[in-house]
Design an enzyme around this catalytic site. Structure first.
Site, mmCIF file in Angstrom:
data_model
loop_
_atom_site.group_PDB
_atom_site.id
_atom_site.type_symbol
_atom_site.label_atom_id
_atom_site.label_comp_id
_atom_site.label_asym_id
_atom_site.label_seq_id
_atom_site.Cartn_x
_atom_site.Cartn_y
_atom_site.Cartn_z
ATOM 1 N N ARG A 54 0.866 -1.174 0.000
ATOM 2 C CA ARG A 54 0.000 0.000 0.000
ATOM 3 C C ARG A 54 0.901 1.222 0.000
ATOM 4 O O ARG A 54 2.130 1.109 0.030
ATOM 5 C CB ARG A 54 -1.023 -0.007 1.147
ATOM 6 C CG ARG A 54 -0.684 -0.766 2.384
ATOM 7 C CD ARG A 54 0.456 -0.173 3.165
ATOM 8 N NE ARG A 54 0.240 1.241 3.406
ATOM 9 C CZ ARG A 54 1.154 2.121 3.674
ATOM 10 N NH1 ARG A 54 2.433 1.753 3.730
ATOM 11 N NH2 ARG A 54 0.888 3.379 3.887
ATOM 12 N N GLY A 55 0.270 2.405 -0.023
ATOM 13 C CA GLY A 55 1.064 3.626 -0.180
ATOM 14 C C GLY A 55 1.155 3.909 -1.675
ATOM 15 O O GLY A 55 1.525 3.010 -2.463
ATOM 16 N N ALA A 56 0.816 5.139 -2.046
ATOM 17 C CA ALA A 56 0.655 5.458 -3.470
ATOM 18 C C ALA A 56 1.861 5.081 -4.344
ATOM 19 O O ALA A 56 1.700 4.381 -5.354
ATOM 20 C CB ALA A 56 0.306 6.936 -3.609
ATOM 21 N N ARG A 95 -7.450 -0.143 -6.677
ATOM 22 C CA ARG A 95 -7.727 0.912 -5.682
ATOM 23 C C ARG A 95 -7.909 2.229 -6.458
ATOM 24 O O ARG A 95 -7.104 2.544 -7.324
ATOM 25 C CB ARG A 95 -6.581 1.029 -4.662
ATOM 26 C CG ARG A 95 -6.461 -0.218 -3.769
ATOM 27 C CD ARG A 95 -5.525 0.014 -2.607
ATOM 28 N NE ARG A 95 -6.083 0.923 -1.629
ATOM 29 C CZ ARG A 95 -5.382 1.434 -0.602
ATOM 30 N NH1 ARG A 95 -4.103 1.139 -0.469
ATOM 31 N NH2 ARG A 95 -5.939 2.236 0.267
ATOM 32 N N GLN A 215 -2.133 2.527 10.117
ATOM 33 C CA GLN A 215 -0.834 2.494 9.432
ATOM 34 C C GLN A 215 0.239 3.266 10.202
ATOM 35 O O GLN A 215 1.425 2.964 10.092
ATOM 36 C CB GLN A 215 -0.945 3.083 8.018
ATOM 37 C CG GLN A 215 -1.705 2.230 7.024
ATOM 38 C CD GLN A 215 -3.155 2.639 6.926
ATOM 39 O OE1 GLN A 215 -3.746 3.077 7.912
ATOM 40 N NE2 GLN A 215 -3.742 2.518 5.753
ATOM 41 N N ASP A 256 -1.955 10.837 -1.929
ATOM 42 C CA ASP A 256 -2.314 9.785 -2.882
ATOM 43 C C ASP A 256 -2.693 10.368 -4.227
ATOM 44 O O ASP A 256 -2.582 9.706 -5.257
ATOM 45 C CB ASP A 256 -3.461 8.937 -2.318
ATOM 46 C CG ASP A 256 -2.943 8.126 -1.140
ATOM 47 O OD1 ASP A 256 -2.846 8.695 -0.039
ATOM 48 O OD2 ASP A 256 -2.588 6.956 -1.340
ATOM 49 N N ASN A 266 -5.298 12.649 0.742
ATOM 50 C CA ASN A 266 -4.405 11.791 1.537
ATOM 51 C C ASN A 266 -5.266 11.017 2.526
ATOM 52 O O ASN A 266 -6.491 11.207 2.582
ATOM 53 C CB ASN A 266 -3.330 12.628 2.239
ATOM 54 C CG ASN A 266 -2.217 11.768 2.808
ATOM 55 O OD1 ASN A 266 -1.699 10.885 2.127
ATOM 56 N ND2 ASN A 266 -1.854 11.983 4.058
ATOM 57 N N LYS A 267 -4.644 10.183 3.306
ATOM 58 C CA LYS A 267 -5.362 9.308 4.240
ATOM 59 C C LYS A 267 -6.396 10.081 5.054
ATOM 60 O O LYS A 267 -6.144 11.207 5.504
ATOM 61 C CB LYS A 267 -4.343 8.632 5.165
ATOM 62 C CG LYS A 267 -4.905 7.648 6.177
ATOM 63 C CD LYS A 267 -5.782 6.582 5.575
ATOM 64 C CE LYS A 267 -5.082 5.756 4.528
ATOM 65 N NZ LYS A 267 -6.019 4.928 3.731
HETATM 66 O O1 MRU Z 1 -4.411 3.269 2.360
HETATM 67 P P1 MRU Z 1 -2.929 3.426 2.250
HETATM 68 O O2 MRU Z 1 -2.182 2.801 3.380
HETATM 69 O O3 MRU Z 1 -2.420 2.981 0.895
HETATM 70 O O4 MRU Z 1 -2.723 4.967 2.346
HETATM 71 C C1 MRU Z 1 -1.439 5.549 2.266
HETATM 72 C C2 MRU Z 1 -1.452 6.996 2.466
HETATM 73 O O5 MRU Z 1 -2.455 7.629 2.592
HETATM 74 C C3 MRU Z 1 -0.131 7.667 2.386
HETATM 75 O O6 MRU Z 1 -0.099 8.757 3.217
HETATM 76 C C4 MRU Z 1 0.041 8.012 0.950
HETATM 77 O O7 MRU Z 1 0.088 6.950 0.085
HETATM 78 C C5 MRU Z 1 0.947 9.041 0.579
HETATM 79 S S1 MRU Z 1 2.653 8.891 0.715
HETATM 80 C C6 MRU Z 1 3.338 7.534 0.310
#
Ligand code: MRU
Length: 375
Positions: A54-56, A95, A215, A256, A266-267
């Site tokens: 996970r993570g963009a 996603r 996370q 993201d 973002n999250k």
């Molecule tokens: O749902 P996730 O764990 O994929 O979400 C990740 C985030 O929101 C991060 O902050 C984001 O990807 C940005 S930086 C790598």
């Protein structure tokens, strides 16, 4: 970055078998550090959808390797191109919010299009995916170097005006995991922190636990601990209080999807941190590699698709009990829930955007100064 003193990256091609892509299985961190084998484009789809990765930025790189595996599979398909296109669409659907996913898949499709001979296409796909991976590392490191200057400045100001109340430590609040585990290495929001730490600046990180999947607690706290960076885990509701009491010098988050005029998805919960930072005059920076900037849209709130996720993520919390990873129900069995994965912070609340090309204002004019060719 390191796990137990050993340098690691989040995704790699197996040394003995280049048809096997391996990743850390982030679903069970920090209690179990295991490797997940991606043997097919289907397993890459699963890994992205179920948040093994996970993570963009990491989602983007994983999808690029998914395209490589799709090319391998296409060899045995009657209509090879159609097969590759169908897998591209499938991967993109895994996603919806992180734009890196479609960015990476579309890039692979475009670059592979000109190669008609299948074995050459496969070789090229592996090469391109590995280039994207290496590029992600360089991009994150660049953001780290630019972001370091922000932290340096705050550290200098604190040293000059130290009142003794909150000391000279630079206190940085971060949300979710925008760390190396969300990328290939370094992280986005954490890259400046690691750079500052390595430069000998006294930094301390407030880590939002980041419900519902935590996370922050399971990934950011883990990786900061592994690198030896001082940090404190806080509940998601604590940040505002800390800001009111001068205990936060800087908020650093990832993204993201950022629009061409600087709205940042973002999250979920990032927006509330931005509001609190704005109200308390605390700099709020977003680390955004250009792969996370969607130059086709400008109104983040009305155009970015926000992922909704399974209700059980809200109703259950995963943790370690009796040496086993377990989930516990935290509400009445039938409680209705709503689980948005992301929110949008409007550009007006953002002090600046840290990119691989430098730092700019969160606005169309600002981003144009760095990415003029995209406008
Ligand atoms: O749902 P996730 O764990 O994929 O979400 C990740 C985030 O929101 C991060 O902050 C984001 O990807 C940005 S930086 C790598």
């Amino acid at each position: 970055m390191e796990i137990n003193g050993k340098h690691c990256q989040t995704i790699w091609v197996n040394k003995e078998n280049n048809q096997l892509i391996q990743v850390f299985d982030q679903r069970f961190f920090p209690h179990k550090i295991s490797v997940y084998d991606c043997v097919s484009s289907e397993s890459i789809f699963f890994a992205i959808k179920e948040m093994v990765v996970r993570g963009a930025p990491l989602i983007g790189v994983a999808a690029a390797y998914g395209m490589y595996l799709a090319c391998l599979e296409a060899k045995n398909q009657p209509n090879q191109n159609q097969y590759i296109i169908s897998i591209a669409e499938k991967l993109k659907s895994a996603r919806p919010t992180a734009v890196n996913l479609s960015w990476a898949v579309d890039y692979m499709l475009k670059e592979l299009d000109s190669e008609t001979e299948m074995d050459l296409k496969i070789n090229k796909a592996l090469l391109l995916a590995t280039q994207l991976k290496n590029n992600d590392i360089a991009v994150c490191e660049n953001m780290g170097n630019f972001g370091l200057e922000i932290i340096k400045k705050i550290a200098q100001q604190k040293t000059v005006s130290a009142s003794g109340v909150n000391g000279t430590t630079v206190n940085i609040l971060t949300h979710c995991n925008a760390g190396w585990l969300a990328t290939v290495d370094w992280g986005t929001a954490t890259a400046p922190i690691y750079k500052a730490f390595l430069a000998g600046i006294d930094v301390h990180v407030w880590v939002d636990e980041t419900r519902p999947r935590n996370q922050g607690a399971s990934l950011t706290a883990f990786e900061l601990g592994q690198q030896g960076v001082k940090h404190t885990l806080i509940t998601d509701n604590t940040g505002g209080h800390l800001m009111q009491h001068g205990m936060v010098d800087l908020v650093l988050v990832g993204t993201d999807r950022t629009t061409k005029n600087g709205d940042v998805a973002n999250k979920i919960g990032t927006y509330l941190k931005a509001l609190a930072a704005y109200d308390n005059n605390i700099p709020f920076y977003v680390a955004a590699p250009s792969s996370s900037i969607d130059f086709t849209i400008s109104d983040g709130i009305n155009t970015i698709e926000i992922e909704t996720r399974d209700e059980n993520e809200v109703k259950y919390v995963q943790g370690k009990l009796n040496n086993e990873i377990q989930s516990v129900l935290i509400c009445p069995e039938k409680t209705p829930t709503l689980n948005y994965g992301f929110d949008v912070t409007p550009a007006r609340l953002i002090t600046g955007i840290i990119t691989e090309r430098g730092i700019c204002n969160a606005s169309e004019e600002g981003l144009k100064t760095l990415f003029n060719e995209k406008y």
